[in-house]
Structure formats: structure tokens, C-alpha cells
Design an enzyme around this catalytic site. Structure first.
Site, PDB file in Angstrom:
ATOM      1  N   ASP A  86      -9.773  -3.892  -5.183  1.00 38.65           N
ATOM      2  CA  ASP A  86      -9.220  -2.755  -4.526  1.00 38.65           C
ATOM      3  C   ASP A  86      -8.880  -1.485  -5.127  1.00 38.65           C
ATOM      4  OD1 ASP A  86      -7.525  -1.155  -3.525  1.00 38.65           O
ATOM      5  OD2 ASP A  86      -5.569  -2.883  -3.438  1.00 38.65           O
ATOM      6  N   HIS A  92      -7.851  -4.851  -0.670  1.00 37.55           N
ATOM      7  CA  HIS A  92      -6.638  -4.514  -0.425  1.00 37.55           C
ATOM      8  C   HIS A  92      -6.930  -4.822   0.966  1.00 37.55           C
ATOM      9  CE1 HIS A  92      -4.368  -0.916  -0.801  1.00 37.55           C
ATOM     10  NE2 HIS A  92      -3.960  -0.959   0.231  1.00 37.55           N
ATOM     11  N   SER A 103       0.886  -1.083  -0.261  1.00 38.15           N
ATOM     12  CA  SER A 103       0.494   0.014   0.055  1.00 38.15           C
ATOM     13  C   SER A 103       0.920   1.625   0.075  1.00 38.15           C
ATOM     14  CB  SER A 103      -1.282   0.033   1.113  1.00 38.15           C
ATOM     15  OG  SER A 103      -2.246   1.017   0.969  1.00 38.15           O
TER      16      SER A 103
END
Length: 753
Positions: A252, A282, A157
Site C-alpha cells: 500500500d 490498499h 483510507s
């Protein structure tokens, strides 16, 4: 595909528990909630051999790092890992389970970095910290058992965003060198407006609003999002970055921008592997305790790191060959002499050189090559009726082994040398040297077959004989070159030893190296001896055009009514050496046991097919165009060169007379011959004229010449040197002889008792 059943179960539990999105909390509350959620799904932390917490200097103060080692000692490759959390949430503990798994599975140390968080510390604080940590590890990690030459970065991320930013900064700044990058569902574009960003708004998972909340915390000004260190996708150039593994999740908001980044890397030539995990959301990479997909992604990441950070294979022990086990020719001093002659001018570029038998470079004109190529292709179209495609094939494909320009060569030598032979008796070769090799290979079939050569003799043919294992017997030159009686005596002596005198190699016109020439009568006598002794004559004629006076003497081949002469020709001196085009005229009949009849040229072509396959077609085309352009009369086309070399030889002889007057010559025991043409003359000196003397001459007096010893197979000739006048201008010859005189005087003084 539909949401993975394990992900569906997580969603159902969150829905039942009244899950709130992190952006609905204060930052401090969100940080606590986030860490608790991560620890709940990460699974039981794997044990590793060693975990060490320490700090390293950063731009805003000391940075905490945690080092995970899969074994307690030894030097390990290293992954520097940046945790996720939108630059706002997370600590080193957030990525603890990930780092442990990667350390064990990849066999590398993993260093987690505790970078500064937003909103307290806005962009670029986090990327500055991460780069500083990587740089410190590259510079100082060796003391901790971390191999700086096998260093990767990675993160999930926002951590993936930071890893990408660090690689850009390292590439564009002072490093460090990074071997690989692991980017797990990275943020890559602040203003991303993609289908995945618009479609993924599930209230129980990371969604588009979550992504925007994190960006708002990170950037002090939205315009800062255009900086490639914040939005790596916007970098102007993605070339030169480390190989990457990019992992994305189907459900995501960041999926599309992560995949776009992988495509950007690949388009820039960076090895980039992209994997989209279907049915997951995610954050799944950190959920290895509850998601099979998370464990698979961790295993994939570990495999990528293991390959990227593998130690280079130890070089195999180099092969060492025993010189005694190689063919004896490689130890032959003749081959060293040939290399020496080719290289000596380059070793002493400031010396004036009487060494090389090269044409004068003032005659070269690169534009002529284009002209001659055009002339040849026009000839193919107009005279032979070739189509454009056939012309292309002629120039660019493998050509006929015996050559493309045999007919043009045959017409030219008929005009220039009165050698009248059918084109099929000509084999076009890669320089005259190949002609010597294939002729000797074909003619000398057994160890009893002997090659007779003049002494001194051009080292190219004696070197070729050495390569092929063909015995050489020398015939000393007389004052006017080879004498027929001496050749006959040598042939009979060889035959009395139970061997066969197969051929005699000679240069009848201005021989290399001696410069001697045979009279017309001497040539006739040699042809008679060849017939009487059943000899073939290998006539090499590179210098025949360049007589100093009078009319040219007929070649042996033009006088040859019994087909005793194999004629070796080249365009090195009459065109330019760089073409590397020569030819052999071999019109002798060959009869097989079955009665089949061929020409010797046909048999030579068979051997050539196993060496050079064919003479380069483009070189043949250029030479062919020259022959056509000259009206198949190279002697006339070389009128300027003939006059130049005549003048140079006169200049050399006159300069020698001035600098070595008769009384001085008699005093020192000096002398030289007066060739009737060609490039060379031979000087006798009262000292050993070997390679050591030549190096003194070049280094201390700035003049080069050629030792004659290698031209004498019997080892004599050590007090002779060769001077070539072809490569120099008249003024350079004058200056060169002045330097030579100084060198000779010095050597004579040193040698005097």
C-alpha cells in the site's frame, strides 16, 4: 512476503478484464465504478437488528447518517464511521458491509456519515462535516440509545484521515470526548515521500498516482496540506488523543505514513496498537467477501472496539465494617482527643491558639537542614572512614533497626543530662510515641501487667496503652506532682488484686498537661519506691531544657543506680518535630532461660523491626549533623529557645494576672498554677471546658485552648483547661489572653443562675 494468493487472484481477474484505474475516469464515472467494485468484493451484507437512515445538521446543510444497531433497544456504545474513497468517491453505501460487521462483532451501534465530497467541496469541508456529526451524536445521541460516554471514531483510507482529524479538532476545541479511534490504512501526510509511496505502483491496484489524484481533488491549494486536519502526521503535538488501532497493508502506498502516525501517537504517550497485514493491498479491509485477511482485520477491529467501549465495571458494594468488630481502642475517647488536639488549630486558622504544644516556628530555618546533612556526611567520611558509596548506602538504604546515630545520642545526653550509658542501650525511634509503644509492648506481657500513670496524664501514653490492651491505673498528682507514697499505695493495691504493677509513666519536668515538676527529693523517693515495689519508671523528658528559673533538676535516669528507669527522649522540642526522631534508653539486662544475656534495647529493636523497620535514615542524618554541630551539647545550642520560652511563660502569667485580677478570680472561682518551666499551665474555670465550649471560644472569640478532660483517665478534669505559650509571640499571648478573658466572662454569665 509475496502477494497473498487471494489478492493475486483479484489482480489476475482485473488484468484479464482490462481494468482501468479510477483516476482515468471522470469523477462521476469513477464514483459509479468504485461503488460497484466495493459491493462486488464486500460479500453478502450481514443482517443487523435495526438500520435507520436520518439526517443531522452540518455546516453546509443536512448530513445523511445511517445507524446500525446489533439489538433493537437499549443504550449502546457507538462508533462513528467515515467511508473511504479519497474524499472524492463513496457514499454511506460504500461502508455498509463494514458497518454491519463491526456492529455485530463489537456489540456497538455504528453510525455511518455521508460527508461532502471533493472536488465540489474542498478541504476542510469533509472534516468539518465529520466533526459536526460526531458532536451532534455526543450531544443528542442519548435520545437515540447511543451512549455519548462510550463514543469512538473510525474509518478506512480517507475515512481514517478524517477520523484522525476529528480527534485532533475535538482535543483542541470543545470536544466531544472520544474514547478510541480506528484508523485503517489512513492518509496522514499530503507530502509523504516514503518507500511505500515510491515502491507501490501496480496498475491494477491503488497506487502512488491514485493517492496524488485524490489529494489534488481534495485540496484547493497544495499549501493547505500542511494543516494538521489534512495531514495529521504534521500536528505539533499528538498527546492527549484517544487510544488507537492502526491497520496497514504491506503493498500500500500509504503504509509508511500510517505506521509513522502510530509511532507518533505512541511517542506522545497515547496507547497505539499497530498491525501490518502482510501480502495485501490498499482496500483489503472492505474486501471481506473475498479476502480472509479482510475478515481477520474486521475481527481485530471489532475486538479493539469491544474493549475500548466496554461499559465500566459496576463498582463493587463498598465494604462496611462493624465498629464493634474492630479493636476496642478505636472507640476509645482518648484517640479522638489526640486527633482533636492535632486538628483543632487547622480548623480555626484565624484564632489565636493556646492549644498546641508545638515549638515556636521562628526558630526553624530550612537552610540548616542542608548544613546539618553536610556535617553528618563529612563525619561519616572523616571520622568513620566511609567511602562515597558507603555514605550513599547509609543515607538511602534501609538502616539498622536500632539506629544510625546511637553513639551521637549517647554522647549528647551524657553532656546535657549526665546520663552515661553505652550507645548499644539506645534505640532511635520514630518520635517518642514509638518509644512508648515498643516499651509498653515489651514490658507488659500478660493482661495482669498494669501501667501506672499520673493523673492528669499525657494522652499519648494512655492512648498507646489502649491500643495495646494494657490496663492503666491512675495515681493522682499532688500540688507538687506525683507523690512517692501515692505511687506505692497504688502499686500495692494493684498487687492485692492479683495483678502486677509493671511500670510507672511520668514526666518529672514541667509535665504535660499540668506543668508540674518534681523536686530532687521527690525523685529520689520515687526511685526508692520503684526498687521496693519492683517497678520500672518510664521517664519522658520533652521539656526539661525549658525551665523558667534556677538550675535544671537532675533527671531520674541520671540518678538511677539500679537501672529502674527507661528513658524516653525526643528531638521534637530541642530540634524540630518534622524530623520525627526520638529515642529510648533501655540499659536493663535481660536474661533468657538458656542463660543468654541481652539489653532491653535489643528486645525493643526486635519489636521495632515489625513496626517501622527503621527510623528514616535521612532524618537521623540531619539530627546527627545537628548533634555534631552543637558539640554534643543541645542545652547550650538551645540557649535562645530556652530564653524565649521562659519569657513567654512570664508573659502568659503576667497577662493572666492583669486580665483576671485577684478579686475577679475569687468572684468567679478561677485559678491557675505557676509552673517552673515548660510550655503549659492549667487553669481551673467555673464551667465545663469541653470540646463544645472550645468551639464557641474559637468561633465567637477567636481563641483556642485545650480541654483537660481527656488527660484524666478517671473522667474528671472537666472544669480545667490547658494553655500552651510555646507557639505564640509575646504580642499574640497578650491578645490571646484578652480574648480568653472575654470568653470566660461570657461563659460565666451564661452559667450564672
Amino acid at each position: 512476503m509475496p502477494l497473498d494468493p487471494q489478492v493475486q487472484a483479484i489482480r489476475a481477474a482485473r488484468e484479464a478484464g482490462g481494468h482501468r484505474q479510477l483516476y482515468s475516469y471522470t469523477v462521476e464515472e469513477a464514483r459509479a465504478q468504485d461503488l460497484a467494485a466495493v459491493l462486488a468484493t464486500a460479500g453478502t451484507p450481514e443482517p443487523v437488528a435495526l438500520v435507520e437512515d436520518r439526517t443531522v445538521p452540518g455546516p453546509g446543510g443536512e448530513l445523511p447518517i445511517r445507524i446500525y444497531r446489533p439489538r433493537p433497544d437499549g443504550t449502546l456504545p457507538v462508533l462513528v464511521y467515515f467511508f473511504g474513497g479519497g474524499w472524492t468517491l463513496g457514499t454511506i453505501d460504500t461502508s455498509d458491509a463494514i458497518c454491519r460487521s463491526l456492529a455485530n462483532a463489537a456489540g456497538c451501534a455504528v453510525v455511518a456519515v455521508g460527508y461532502r465530497l471533493a472536488p465540489e467541496h474542498k478541504f476542510p469541508a469533509a472534516v468539518d462535516d465529520c466533526h459536526a456529526a460526531v458532536d451532534w451524536i455526543a450531544r443528542h445521541g442519548a435520545a437515540l440509545g447511543l451512549d455519548p460516554d462510550r463514543l469512538a471514531v473510525g474509518g478506512d483510507s480517507a475515512g481514517g484521515n478524517l477520523a484522525a482529524g476529528v480527534t485532533l479538532r475535538a482535543r483542541d476545541g470543545d470536544g466531544p470526548a472520544i474514547a478510541a479511534q480506528l484508523l485503517v490504512y489512513p492518509n496522514t501526510d499530503h507530502r509523504s515521500d516514503t518507500p511505500s509511496r515510491r515502491e507501490n505502483n501496480d496498475p491494477y491496484f491503488f497506487n502512488a498516482r491514485s493517492a496524488q489524484w485524490y489529494w489534488d481533488n481534495y485540496l484547493a491549494d497544495p499549501e493547505h496540506g500542511a494543516d494538521p486536519l489534512a495531514s495529521p502526521l504534521r500536528a505539533a503535538d499528538h498527546g492527549g488523543l484517544p487510544p488507537a488501532l492502526v491497520i496497514t497493508a504491506e503493498y500500500d502506498p500509504l503504509r509508511d505514513e500510517g505506521e509513522a502516525y502510530a509511532r507518533k501517537l505512541a511517542a506522545a504517550g497515547v496507547p497505539a496498537e499497530l498491525t501490518r497485514y502482510p501480502g495485501v493491498v490498499h482496500g483489503f479491509f472492505a474486501m471481506g467477501g473475498v479476502l480472509d485477511a479482510g475478515r481477520r482485520a474486521l475481527a481485530q477491529a471489532a475486538g479493539f472496539l469491544r474493549d475500548a467501549l466496554a461499559a465500566p465495571a459496576a463498582p463493587a458494594a463498598p465494604a462496611v465494617l462493624d465498629l464493634a468488630e474492630l479493636h476496642g481502642s478505636v472507640s476509645d475517647p482518648l484517640l479522638d482527643a489526640m486527633n482533636f488536639l492535632n486538628e483543632v488549630t487547622g480548623r480555626f486558622p484565624d484564632a489565636l491558639s493556646f492549644a498546641p504544644g508545638r515549638p515556636y516556628e521562628g526558630f526553624f530555618d530550612a537552610q540548616q537542614v542542608t548544613r546539618w546533612l553536610t556535617v553528618y556526611t563529612d563525619h561519616l567520611r572523616k571520622e568513620r572512614g566511609y567511602t562515597g558509596r558507603q555514605v550513599d548506602t547509609e543515607l538511602f538504604q534501609y538502616g539498622r533497626t536500632s539506629g544510625l546515630i546511637q553513639d551521637l545520642v549517647a554522647r549528647t545526653i551524657a553532656n546535657d543530662e549526665s546520663i552515661v550509658v553505652p550507645p548499644e542501650s539506645v534505640v532511635v525511634t520514630v518520635g517518642c510515641q514509638e518509644g512508648m509503644l515498643i516499651a509498653l509492648r515489651a514490658l507488659c506481657a500478660t493482661p495482669a501487667d498494669v501501667l501506672l500513670v499520673a493523673s492528669p496524664c499525657y494522652v499519648g501514653v494512655t492512648g498507646a496503652a489502649s491500643l495495646l490492651g494494657v490496663p492503666v491505673v491512675t495515681v493522682p498528682e499532688g500540688p507538687d506532682g506525683l507523690e512517692a507514697a501515692a505511687v506505692a499505695e497504688a502499686a500495692r493495691r494493684v498487687r492485692s488484686e492479683g495483678r502486677r504493677p509493671r511500670a510507672l509513666y511520668l514526666v518529672p519536668d514541667f509535665a504535660n498537661p499540668s506543668g508540674t515538676s518534681l523536686s530532687h527529693g521527690a525523685r529520689r523517693e520515687l526511685l526508692d519506691v520503684a526498687a521496693a515495689e519492683d517497678l520500672l519508671l518510664l521517664e519522658d523528658n520533652p521539656y526539661g531544657f525549658f525551665g523558667r528559673e534556677g538550675e535544671p533538676t537532675a533527671t531520674l535516669k541520671s540518678m538511677d543506680t539500679g537501672r529502674r528507669v527507661v528513658y524516653l527522649g525526643s528531638f521534637a522540642k530541642t530540634a524540630f518535630p518534622g524530623a520525627r526522631v526520638g529515642y529510648v534508653v533501655a540499659d536493663q539486662e535481660v536474661r533468657g532461660a538458656d542463660g543468654r544475656r541481652t539489653l532491653l534495647a535489643d528486645e525493643l529493636a526486635k519489636i521495632k523491626s515489625m513496626t517501622t523497620v527503621n527510623t528514616p535514615t535521612l532524618s537521623q542524618a540531619v539530627i546527627g549533623g545537628l548533634l555534631i554541630d552543637s558539640g554534643f551539647r543541645l542545652r547550650e545550642a538551645n540557649a535562645g529557645a530556652i530564653a524565649f520560652y521562659r519569657a513567654n511563660l512570664e508573659t502568659l502569667l503576667a497577662a493572666l494576672e492583669r486580665h483576671f485580677p485577684a478579686a475577679r478570680r475569687a468572684e468567679l472561682g478561677l485559678g491557675w498554677n505557676r509552673p517552673a518551666g515548660g510550655y503549659f499551665l492549667t487553669m481551673a474555670v467555673p464551667f465545663t471546658a469541653d470540646q463544645r465550649a472550645l468551639e464557641r471560644s474559637a468561633r465567637e472569640f477567636g481563641v483556642l485552648w485545650t480541654p483537660m478532660g481527656p488527660f484524666y483517665p478517671d473522667g474528671s478534669g472537666t472544669r480545667l483547661l490547658r494553655l500552651s505559650c510555646s507557639y505564640l509571640s509575646a504580642s499574640e499571648i497578650e491578645e490571646g489572653v484578652r480574648r480568653l478573658a472575654s470568653f470566660v466572662a461570657s461563659e460565666c454569665a451564661t452559667a450564672a443562675p
